[in-house]
Write an enzyme that holds these catalytic residues in place. Sequence first.
Site, mmCIF file in Angstrom:
data_model
loop_
_atom_site.group_PDB
_atom_site.id
_atom_site.type_symbol
_atom_site.label_atom_id
_atom_site.label_comp_id
_atom_site.label_asym_id
_atom_site.label_seq_id
_atom_site.Cartn_x
_atom_site.Cartn_y
_atom_site.Cartn_z
ATOM 1 N N LYS A 1 -37.362 47.439 49.580
ATOM 2 C CA LYS A 1 -36.323 47.119 48.167
ATOM 3 C C LYS A 1 -36.060 48.525 47.150
ATOM 4 O O LYS A 1 -35.061 48.577 46.724
ATOM 5 C CB LYS A 1 -37.209 46.064 47.237
ATOM 6 N N SER B 1 -47.273 46.450 42.661
ATOM 7 C CA SER B 1 -46.287 47.465 41.991
ATOM 8 C C SER B 1 -45.152 47.644 42.426
ATOM 9 O O SER B 1 -44.426 48.634 42.473
ATOM 10 C CB SER B 1 -47.375 48.587 41.861
ATOM 11 N N GLY B 2 -44.895 46.977 43.889
ATOM 12 C CA GLY B 2 -43.637 47.088 44.676
ATOM 13 C C GLY B 2 -42.377 46.651 43.832
ATOM 14 O O GLY B 2 -42.287 46.185 42.550
ATOM 15 N N LYS C 1 -50.670 55.781 39.775
ATOM 16 C CA LYS C 1 -49.428 56.207 39.321
ATOM 17 C C LYS C 1 -48.449 55.016 39.545
ATOM 18 O O LYS C 1 -47.530 54.980 38.213
ATOM 19 C CB LYS C 1 -48.836 57.241 40.383
#
Length: 270
Positions: free
Chosen positions: A72, A130-131, A157
């Site tokens: 994505k 976190s994607g 991060k």
Amino acid sequence: MTQKPLVGRDTRVCMSLSARPGNFGSRFHNRLYEACGLDFIYKAFSTTDLVAAIGGIRALSIRGCAISMPFKEAVIPLIDELDPSAAAIDSVNTIVNDDGRLVGHNTDYGAVRLLIADIDPATDFVLRGSGGMAKATAAAFRDAGFGKGTLIARNEKAGRELADLYGYDWTPEPTRSAKILINVTPIGMDGGDLAALPFETSAIEQADIVFDVVQYPAETAFLRLARLAGKRVITGADVAVLQAVEQFVLYTGVRPSETQIADAATFARL
């Protein structure tokens, strides 16, 4: 029902790209093409060469392509333009090919907004992931007015950046429960037993709502346990239907009826 044309040289092709293709998208879109009498066909693919795959969309005049994990964000440098829906969250789940110009959209965000529309935004949540889908989900919660949230991501991060972007807290591991628990990771994608849980059972017991974006299987161990505990559940299948309808409209310019959507959703889950 309008008769769908036989597949021929003028048939328009749509597709999907994901690390682990499922059958839902193909069955859902093809069922709607048949219901609406459209000369389209849809096929799911995986790839180990994303650059070549995106080049193929352009070269072969593929009309549209659904994008799933883990592509994505990686597709963004490979396409020509971002629709505001994708630019706002730097995540693409849909590519539309307009005469060789590839435009990235995001229909996940709108699907999540619809699914949480009736929840009190004062409710606190914990989101694991976190994607690209985590971005869409966090953005939807932020824009719906949810002010108290914690994002869980082992990658410091990525986790901190996402939390800071939407004004939430970050932690590398689950440290507390919340009224809404959200899994936006592949945990549970293989099915399996309670070992495949994104949150401890104690956290599930304390929650009111459990939201799992995993689409395959439709009923993860996380969701099964939540149902047994009497919690409200929001499933990846719920997200899949809503976002796929918007993809269908982007590809074809046709909005199917609610009856047609319900039939296609039922058919796709068989």
